[in-house]
Structures are given as C-alpha cells and as structure tokens.
Motif scaffolding. Structure first.
Motif, PDB file in Angstrom:
ATOM      1  N   ALA A 115       0.845  -1.193   0.000  1.00 14.89           N
ATOM      2  CA  ALA A 115       0.000   0.000   0.000  1.00 14.89           C
ATOM      3  C   ALA A 115       0.878   1.239   0.000  1.00 14.89           C
ATOM      4  N   TYR A 116       0.422   2.260  -0.718  1.00 14.89           N
ATOM      5  CA  TYR A 116       1.092   3.553  -0.720  1.00 14.89           C
ATOM      6  C   TYR A 116       0.085   4.546  -0.148  1.00 14.89           C
ATOM      7  N   ALA A 117       0.106   4.710   1.180  1.00 19.37           N
ATOM      8  CA  ALA A 117      -0.952   5.441   1.872  1.00 19.37           C
ATOM      9  C   ALA A 117      -0.398   6.646   2.613  1.00 19.37           C
ATOM     10  N   ARG A 118      -1.293   7.556   2.946  1.00 15.69           N
ATOM     11  CA  ARG A 118      -0.916   8.780   3.640  1.00 15.69           C
ATOM     12  C   ARG A 118      -0.723   8.505   5.123  1.00 15.69           C
ATOM     13  N   GLY A 119       0.393   8.995   5.673  1.00 16.46           N
ATOM     14  CA  GLY A 119       0.703   8.768   7.073  1.00 16.46           C
ATOM     15  C   GLY A 119       0.277   9.909   7.965  1.00 16.46           C
ATOM     16  N   VAL A 120       0.668   9.831   9.234  1.00 18.84           N
ATOM     17  CA  VAL A 120       0.287  10.860  10.208  1.00 18.84           C
ATOM     18  C   VAL A 120       0.926  12.206   9.894  1.00 18.84           C
ATOM     19  N   ASN A 121       2.009  12.198   9.128  1.00 15.20           N
ATOM     20  CA  ASN A 121       2.678  13.440   8.755  1.00 15.20           C
ATOM     21  C   ASN A 121       2.196  13.979   7.415  1.00 15.20           C
ATOM     22  N   SER A 122       1.077  13.404   6.901  1.00 17.67           N
ATOM     23  CA  SER A 122       0.459  13.799   5.628  1.00 17.67           C
ATOM     24  C   SER A 122       1.279  13.390   4.421  1.00 17.67           C
ATOM     25  N   GLN A 123       2.414  12.758   4.629  1.00 13.68           N
ATOM     26  CA  GLN A 123       3.191  12.236   3.522  1.00 13.68           C
ATOM     27  C   GLN A 123       2.817  10.777   3.278  1.00 13.68           C
ATOM     28  N   ARG A 124       2.980  10.316   2.036  1.00 14.40           N
ATOM     29  CA  ARG A 124       2.650   8.935   1.692  1.00 14.40           C
ATOM     30  C   ARG A 124       3.859   8.033   1.933  1.00 14.40           C
ATOM     31  N   HIS A 125       3.576   6.819   2.395  1.00  6.99           N
ATOM     32  CA  HIS A 125       4.624   5.844   2.660  1.00  6.99           C
ATOM     33  C   HIS A 125       4.229   4.511   2.039  1.00  6.99           C
ATOM     34  N   LEU A 126       5.225   3.749   1.604  1.00 11.07           N
ATOM     35  CA  LEU A 126       5.004   2.422   1.052  1.00 11.07           C
ATOM     36  C   LEU A 126       5.039   1.408   2.189  1.00 11.07           C
ATOM     37  N   THR A 127       3.970   0.622   2.328  1.00 12.63           N
ATOM     38  CA  THR A 127       3.832  -0.329   3.421  1.00 12.63           C
ATOM     39  C   THR A 127       3.434  -1.686   2.866  1.00 12.63           C
ATOM     40  N   ALA A 128       4.038  -2.747   3.369  1.00 15.77           N
ATOM     41  CA  ALA A 128       3.742  -4.096   2.892  1.00 15.77           C
ATOM     42  C   ALA A 128       2.321  -4.508   3.275  1.00 15.77           C
ATOM     43  N   GLY A 129       1.682  -5.272   2.393  1.00 12.41           N
ATOM     44  CA  GLY A 129       0.387  -5.881   2.680  1.00 12.41           C
ATOM     45  C   GLY A 129       0.546  -7.368   2.923  1.00 12.41           C
ATOM     46  N   ASP A 130      -0.556  -8.062   3.119  1.00 19.76           N
ATOM     47  CA  ASP A 130      -0.504  -9.506   3.298  1.00 19.76           C
ATOM     48  C   ASP A 130      -0.090 -10.200   1.999  1.00 19.76           C
ATOM     49  N   THR A 131       0.430 -11.408   2.138  1.00 19.89           N
ATOM     50  CA  THR A 131       0.851 -12.231   0.999  1.00 19.89           C
ATOM     51  C   THR A 131      -0.097 -13.421   0.873  1.00 19.89           C
ATOM     52  N   ARG A 132      -0.420 -13.795  -0.360  1.00 22.93           N
ATOM     53  CA  ARG A 132      -1.301 -14.942  -0.571  1.00 22.93           C
ATOM     54  C   ARG A 132      -0.596 -16.013  -1.393  1.00 22.93           C
ATOM     55  N   LEU A 133      -0.625 -17.242  -0.893  1.00 23.16           N
ATOM     56  CA  LEU A 133      -0.120 -18.411  -1.615  1.00 23.16           C
ATOM     57  C   LEU A 133      -1.312 -19.191  -2.146  1.00 23.16           C
ATOM     58  N   SER A 134      -1.177 -19.787  -3.331  1.00 22.27           N
ATOM     59  CA  SER A 134      -2.313 -20.494  -3.914  1.00 22.27           C
ATOM     60  C   SER A 134      -1.861 -21.711  -4.706  1.00 22.27           C
ATOM     61  N   ALA A 135      -2.766 -22.668  -4.793  1.00 19.54           N
ATOM     62  CA  ALA A 135      -2.583 -23.849  -5.634  1.00 19.54           C
ATOM     63  C   ALA A 135      -3.914 -24.135  -6.306  1.00 19.54           C
ATOM     64  N   SER A 136      -3.921 -24.267  -7.639  1.00 23.98           N
ATOM     65  CA  SER A 136      -5.146 -24.484  -8.409  1.00 23.98           C
ATOM     66  C   SER A 136      -5.038 -25.786  -9.182  1.00 23.98           C
ATOM     67  N   TRP A 137      -6.121 -26.589  -9.136  1.00 26.14           N
ATOM     68  CA  TRP A 137      -6.135 -27.892  -9.799  1.00 26.14           C
ATOM     69  C   TRP A 137      -7.309 -27.944 -10.776  1.00 26.14           C
ATOM     70  N   LEU A 138      -7.012 -28.310 -12.025  1.00 31.80           N
ATOM     71  CA  LEU A 138      -8.033 -28.431 -13.060  1.00 31.80           C
ATOM     72  C   LEU A 138      -8.810 -29.725 -12.845  1.00 31.80           C
ATOM     73  N   LEU A 139     -10.046 -29.605 -12.348  1.00 35.94           N
ATOM     74  CA  LEU A 139     -10.864 -30.774 -12.063  1.00 35.94           C
ATOM     75  C   LEU A 139     -11.396 -31.432 -13.326  1.00 35.94           C
ATOM     76  N   ALA A 140     -11.889 -30.617 -14.244  1.00 38.27           N
ATOM     77  CA  ALA A 140     -12.506 -31.158 -15.453  1.00 38.27           C
ATOM     78  C   ALA A 140     -12.355 -30.162 -16.596  1.00 38.27           C
ATOM     79  N   GLN A 141     -12.309 -30.721 -17.823  1.00 43.63           N
ATOM     80  CA  GLN A 141     -12.171 -29.889 -19.016  1.00 43.63           C
ATOM     81  C   GLN A 141     -13.008 -30.479 -20.136  1.00 43.63           C
TER      82      GLN A 141
END
Length: 329
Positions: A115-141
């Motif tokens: 996130a690039y959001a505004r801080g308490v000093n009114s300046q914007r800061h780059l802050t890490a967000g959550d990370t998502r891991l995924s696994a997808s399986w093709l059941l049928a085609q």
C-alpha cells in the motif's frame, strides 16, 4: 429515516467512474467500427478485473501487476442505508499475482501486496500488505465448442501486512488482516458465440472460519491503544460472475458482478479500563467492475476499469479505479 447523500461526494464518485470507464468504451467501439472481426482473427482476452483464471499450461508463467486506487466515498449502515463520510481518503495499492504452471493441471501462485498510503505526517509511505499463496487444480475440461473448465483452488493468507499497533505506525491504517486464514474456491470458465469471442467466468470462494488474529493496541478490529487480546474471525464468502466480449484482435470489453460477505468477528481481551468482549457485526457488499482490454500480442495485454460498490450493509461504499498488465511467458 435515511439521510441524503452528499452531493459533492456523489458527484466525485460518478465523475471518477465515468472518467475511468467511458473513454475506454468509446475508444474500443471506435476501433471495432474501423476493423470488423474476421473468423480467422485470434480471440484474445486479458481476463475480467476480479474473476479467477484456470490453471496455466505446463511451464507457463503469468505475471499481472495491478495498480489500484480505492476511494471510500461513504458507508452502508446496519440498516443498509448509504451514509456519507467527511474528508474521504484515497489509498493506492500495488498487487502482483504470479502464477506458474507446474503441470498441465496444477498451477502454483503467489500474490504480493503493498500500500502507498498517507501517514500521520500527511506524507505517503510504502507499506507491505498480506501475501497470498495459492494452488489451483483443473478438475474437469470439456472438449466441445464451449471448452469449459472447472477448477478447485486453495489459498493461504500469510500475515505480512500491519493490522495492530496502529498508534505506532507511520501509516495508521491497516494493510493486512493479521490472520493466517485458508480459503477454498471453485471456479468455472466457458466460451460462447460462433467465434468463441464471448467468455464467461463464475466462481465462489469460502474462507474457513476460526482464523485468529493476535491484537495489541489500536487495530482494524475496533480496539484502542492499551488493548491486549485477540480476534476470532467467522467465515467469509465471495462470489463473482464475469464476462468478456472480444470486439477484434486488439480490443475487448469486460465486466464482473461481485458479492462479498463477512460473518461476525469475536474480539476478546482487556485494556486499561477492564475486560473487553465484543462482537463485530456481519457485513456484505455487492459491486460491479466494468473494464476495457487492449492486447498488443497473444501473450500481453492491459485492462483498465473500476470496481464500484452498488449496495451493502456494515461496509464501505467505494469507487476503485484500477489498471493491470497481463504478461504470459
């Protein structure tokens, strides 16, 4: 009695939505009039803004960075009435989904967020967000003209964003949930029309209940400085239906209809005034996400549109313009 919405906020939300989507629709329509699609032309899709894609082919790599600007223009109260907010803020988010085809049926992925959001000093800061891991399986085609696919996925949220001790942060807002939650999803895809230039997607995802977030101080779960305890999340459901229509080899139009639901959350602990035991109410929201796509090759394209809330309860009313570049290697 329902309060009237603020004219400046409403006008700003409408202007943002129209300025984002309508020029692209006009440009795509002009391109379509200048170039009538032929049966031999390739049909290219980047994908709607929200709907998930099926697994990649073996050895394929897909990277699709999103730049998202979320404007909170109001909120839906416990009765479902739309209310205004004063001095609404806008937040920028960078989301980078990366997916790799491990086999012809299995794809593994990771999504990085910041996130690039505004801080308490009114300046914007780059802050890490959550990370998502995924696994997808093709059941049928399917092998018919619709080329239908059915996919099952497991997604694991990893706590890398901030959710508590907000009184000590440069950026006082939340960028993560604080929970290592698990979500199961089922998604389908099929093609329609004689040229297969209409693609439809539908999916439903269920976040398993019982995810727990440790809380210290001020947090996104309505706790304040001095609090020590935890929040136990209920389950969550997200459902979507998306369509894409290919106008010609370069242009396509897309849209998603999205439903999100969050069950009640139990917050327990203590602060300087004594024991705390509260239940945060359930919430839901319905949104639409129209977009336009431009493809300059079979393996590269860009999509630009906006996610706009239509209705809800105990949730924010948002307008969220966003752009993504889809690259397949």
């Amino acid at each position: 009695m329902e309060e009237s919405t603020s004219q400046p906020l409403r006008k700003r939300a409408v202007r943002t939505f129209l300025a984002t989507v309508l020029p692209l629709v006009a440009l795509a329509t002009t391109a379509a009039q200048a170039q009538t699609p032929a049966d031999s032309e390739p049909v290219r899709f980047t994908g709607p803004l929200v709907s998930s894609s099926p697994p990649l082919g073996k050895g394929e790599l897909n990277i699709e960075p999103y730049l998202i600007n979320t404007q909170t223009v109001g909120y839906y109260d416990s009765e479902g009435h739309r209310r205004d907010v004063d001095g609404s803020a806008d937040d920028w988010q960078l989301s980078v989904p990366i997916q790799y085809g491990a086999t012809d049926r299995l794809s593994l992925g990771i999504t990085l967020n910041a996130a690039y959001a505004r801080g308490v000093n009114s300046q914007r800061h780059l802050t890490a967000g959550d990370t998502r891991l995924s696994a997808s399986w093709l059941l049928a085609q399917g092998s018919g003209k619709h080329r239908s696919k059915l996919t099952i996925s497991a997604r694991q949220n990893v706590t890398t964003g901030q959710h508590d001790r907000l009184e000590l942060r440069r950026v006082p807002g939340t960028t993560g949930s604080g929970t290592d939650s698990t979500t199961l999803a089922l998604d389908g895809q099929a093609y329609f029309l004689p040229r297969s230039n209409l693609r439809g997607r539908a999916g439903i995802a269920w976040r398993l209940p019982g995810a727990d977030a440790g809380l210290h101080g001020q947090s996104g779960y309505s706790t304040r400085a001095g609090f020590e305890g935890n929040a136990e999340l209920g389950d969550g459901v997200a459902a979507n239906v998306g369509v894409e229509y290919s106008i010609n080899r370069h242009w396509a139009l897309a849209s998603d209809l999205v439903y999100e639901y969050e069950d009640t959350t139990r917050v327990r602990g203590h602060d300087g005034l004594g024991a705390v035991d509260l239940t945060l109410p359930s919430s839901w929201r319905v949104s639409i996400a129209p977009a336009a796509e431009y493809h300059w090759s079979d393996n590269a394209g860009v999509i630009l549109g906006a996610l706009v809330s239509l209705d809800g309860r105990n949730s924010a009313a948002i307008v969220s313009p966003q752009v993504a570049v889809n690259l397949v290697f």
